[in-house]
Scaffold this motif. Structure first.
Motif, short mmCIF file in Angstrom:
data_model
loop_
_atom_site.label_atom_id
_atom_site.label_comp_id
_atom_site.label_asym_id
_atom_site.label_seq_id
_atom_site.Cartn_x
_atom_site.Cartn_y
_atom_site.Cartn_z
N THR A 18 24.61 1.82 4.42
CA THR A 18 25.39 2.57 5.40
C THR A 18 26.60 1.77 5.86
O THR A 18 27.73 2.28 5.93
N TRP A 19 26.38 0.49 6.15
CA TRP A 19 27.46 -0.38 6.64
C TRP A 19 28.59 -0.52 5.62
O TRP A 19 29.75 -0.32 5.94
N ILE A 20 28.24 -0.86 4.39
CA ILE A 20 29.26 -1.09 3.37
C ILE A 20 30.00 0.22 3.07
O ILE A 20 31.23 0.24 2.96
N GLY A 21 29.27 1.33 2.97
CA GLY A 21 29.93 2.61 2.76
C GLY A 21 30.87 2.96 3.90
O GLY A 21 32.00 3.42 3.67
N ALA A 22 30.45 2.72 5.13
CA ALA A 22 31.27 3.05 6.29
C ALA A 22 32.51 2.17 6.37
O ALA A 22 33.62 2.66 6.65
N ILE A 23 32.36 0.88 6.12
CA ILE A 23 33.53 0.00 6.25
C ILE A 23 34.51 0.25 5.11
O ILE A 23 35.73 0.14 5.30
N LEU A 24 34.02 0.63 3.94
CA LEU A 24 34.93 1.02 2.86
C LEU A 24 35.62 2.34 3.19
O LEU A 24 36.80 2.54 2.86
N ALA A 25 34.91 3.23 3.90
CA ALA A 25 35.54 4.48 4.36
C ALA A 25 36.65 4.18 5.37
O ALA A 25 37.70 4.85 5.36
N VAL A 26 36.44 3.20 6.23
CA VAL A 26 37.48 2.79 7.18
C VAL A 26 38.74 2.39 6.41
O VAL A 26 39.86 2.83 6.72
N ALA A 27 38.57 1.55 5.40
CA ALA A 27 39.72 1.11 4.60
C ALA A 27 40.38 2.30 3.90
O ALA A 27 41.61 2.37 3.85
N ALA A 28 39.58 3.24 3.40
CA ALA A 28 40.15 4.41 2.73
C ALA A 28 40.98 5.25 3.70
O ALA A 28 42.06 5.74 3.35
N VAL A 29 40.49 5.41 4.91
CA VAL A 29 41.23 6.17 5.92
C VAL A 29 42.52 5.45 6.29
O VAL A 29 43.59 6.07 6.37
N LEU A 30 42.44 4.15 6.52
CA LEU A 30 43.62 3.39 6.93
C LEU A 30 44.71 3.42 5.87
O LEU A 30 45.90 3.45 6.20
N THR A 31 44.33 3.38 4.63
CA THR A 31 45.31 3.32 3.53
C THR A 31 45.70 4.69 3.01
O THR A 31 46.51 4.79 2.09
#
Length: 140
Positions: A18-31
């Motif tokens: 969950t953590w790794i998926g969520a933090i990668l989603a954060v990066a996807a949203v930011l970029t």
């Protein structure tokens, strides 16, 4: 019957996924290209605060508890934890960097995601390395 060890490992793994998926989603949203930087920052910060951070806490607490319960096994008898822990520490650091970038974008302090995509790539690679050492148990 479930043992404490099994529950801790299960929660640690679910927390990690969950953590790794969520933090990668954060990066996807930011970029991403949709919307302005502030909106992307607000969405990224919401994912960070409501999904990535709680999952990180579950993962960290369960992993640290499991390690503390059998330190001899993890740090003396088997040596696979030696490369896993530094990889996990890099992931934790990058998690905080992405969270800080989301916060700055949400506040309008920065207009660009900066190195978020590169950070996400390194984070994914280091998370995969940590998982590799835990699953394959190398070195023995």
């Amino acid at each position: 019957m479930l043992t404490l060890n099994t529950v801790l490992i299960w929660l640690h793994v679910v927390g990690n996924i969950t953590w790794i998926g969520a933090i990668l989603a954060v990066a996807a949203v930011l970029t991403g290209a949709a919307g302005d930087a502030r909106t992307r920052g607000e969405i990224g910060l919401r994912v960070y605060n409501h999904l990535a951070v709680p999952a990180f806490i579950v993962s960290f607490v369960c992993g640290a508890t499991r390690l503390a319960l059998d330190t001899s096994y993890y740090l003396v008898q088997s040596h696979w934890m030696h490369p896993k822990l530094p990889a996990a520490l890099v992931v934790i650091g990058l998690h905080h960097v992405l969270g800080a970038r989301a916060r700055k974008m949400a506040q309008g302090k920065v207009q660009e995601a900066g190195p978020a995509a590169k950070i996400a790539a390194v984070l994914a690679l280091m998370a995969a390395a940590a998982a590799f050492f835990a699953i394959v148990k190398l070195p023995r």
